[in-house]
Design an enzyme around this catalytic site. Structure first.
Site, short mmCIF file in Angstrom:
data_model
loop_
_atom_site.label_atom_id
_atom_site.label_comp_id
_atom_site.label_asym_id
_atom_site.label_seq_id
_atom_site.Cartn_x
_atom_site.Cartn_y
_atom_site.Cartn_z
N ASP A 1 -2.31 6.04 -5.17
CA ASP A 1 -3.24 7.05 -5.67
C ASP A 1 -2.70 7.86 -6.84
O ASP A 1 -3.48 8.55 -7.50
CB ASP A 1 -3.63 8.01 -4.54
CG ASP A 1 -2.46 8.88 -4.11
OD1 ASP A 1 -2.56 10.13 -4.20
OD2 ASP A 1 -1.42 8.34 -3.71
N PHE B 1 0.84 -1.20 0.00
CA PHE B 1 0.00 0.00 0.00
C PHE B 1 0.87 1.25 0.00
O PHE B 1 1.85 1.33 0.74
CB PHE B 1 -0.86 0.07 1.27
CG PHE B 1 -1.80 -1.08 1.49
CD1 PHE B 1 -3.09 -1.02 1.01
CD2 PHE B 1 -1.39 -2.19 2.21
CE1 PHE B 1 -3.98 -2.07 1.25
CE2 PHE B 1 -2.26 -3.24 2.44
CZ PHE B 1 -3.56 -3.18 1.96
N ASP B 2 0.47 2.23 -0.78
CA ASP B 2 0.97 3.59 -0.58
C ASP B 2 0.35 4.13 0.71
O ASP B 2 -0.63 3.58 1.22
CB ASP B 2 0.59 4.45 -1.78
CG ASP B 2 1.07 5.88 -1.67
OD1 ASP B 2 2.13 6.11 -1.06
OD2 ASP B 2 0.36 6.78 -2.17
N GLY B 3 0.91 5.22 1.23
CA GLY B 3 0.41 5.79 2.47
C GLY B 3 -0.63 6.87 2.26
O GLY B 3 -1.83 6.64 2.37
#
Length: 299
Positions: free
Chosen positions: A274, A161-163
């Site tokens: 995102d 996951f990106d943050g």
């Protein structure tokens, strides 16, 4: 007793995210819906090839391998019901146990996420993903051009996951885009002990954590936070996860370095980000999905 999906990890997925239907989809995109349905019916007994999210689904369903139903995968598709028959037949051929499907024949399907109680929606349709996110469901547009997942870890579901704007809100990202890196670092340092607000994928991370805790001796989940943050902005991210009482197995604070090669080493079954630039670059190395949320994705 009424049938319920409560206490399960529920993944809703479109036909094209699970199987490779790109050749057939050319007919659909051309406006020939009738021809598309006819072709799918002609190929009813020809199993579709694996798609980009195939490995993720296959591994998640292995959590049910000891007879306890912990994961439910539901097809949620703009396909017509006739084409849906091929999807179910293809899943049987692939030994992927699917019991449920919703086929809307070209209409937006995301409204059915709520009665399903879905923890994740994967689709190739960008608008369906945007609407799902607006409705409060973790959702990502699957990049069909992505590299398929490695088969190196058959007993681990690996998710990266990106943050900011994915696990966390886009609060800090807004500061970075408006005022630059120095302001971002100062902002995060001053708020290091203040947890970040939840992002759209926090519910999925929590559900994966529960699935891991529920236990299956043959399967485990391994998660990674892969973010452009660097010290000192790393502290707030770590403290936020601690506040949530959720652990990630690996954390990569890359300070703006390209994520692709780090992801290639981690070998996730799926990566969520995102920013389109990051997702496009990652797709050259691992299965990837675009989370169209936050300041980087204005509607």
């Amino acid at each position: 007793m009424a049938v319920s999906l409560d206490n399960k990890l529920v993944v809703a997925i479109s036909s094209r995210a699970l199987f490779n239907l790109e050749e057939e989809n050319k007919l659909f995109d051309s406006g020939d819906a009738e021809g598309y349905m006819k072709l799918q019916f002609e190929r009813l007994n020809v199993p579709a090839q694996p798609g980009i999210a195939y490995s993720l689904v296959q591994k998640l369903l292995r959590f049910n391998g000891d007879g306890v139903e912990r994961v439910e995968v539901v097809i949620l598709s703009r396909n017509d019901p006739v084409s849906g028959m091929r999807i179910f037949k293809s899943s049987v051929a692939a030994d992927i146990k699917l019991q449920r499907g919703v086929f809307t024949q070209g209409r937006p399907p995301y409204g059915y996420l709520r009665p399903l109680g879905a923890h994740l929606f994967l689709s190739v349709n960008a608008e369906d993903v945007r609407e799902a996110l607006v409705a409060g469901f973790p959702a990502a547009r699957v990049l069909v051009e992505s590299v398929k997942a490695s088969d190196a870890y058959p007993n681990e579901v690996r998710i990266a996951f990106d943050g900011d704007a994915v696990l966390f809100s886009d609060e800090a990202e807004r500061v970075f885009q408006a005022e630059g890196l120095d302001a971002f670092q100062a902002h995060e340092s001053s708020k290091a002990e203040l947890p970040l607000p939840e992002g759209p994928f926090k519910p999925l991370l929590a559900a994966l954590h529960r699935l891991q805790q529920a236990g299956n001796a043959d399967m485990r989940i391994r998660t990674a936070l892969v973010t452009a943050r660097s010290a000192p902005a790393h502290e707030r991210a770590i403290r936020t996860l601690m506040k949530w009482n959720i652990r990630v197995d690996e954390a990569m604070f890359l300070g703006g370095l390209p994520k692709g090669e780090f992801l290639r080493e981690f070998e996730p079954d799926f990566f969520f980000d995102d920013q389109t630039g990051h997702v496009d670059a990652a797709a050259r190395h691992v299965p990837s999905g675009h989370v169209s949320s936050g300041v980087s994705n204005p509607r």
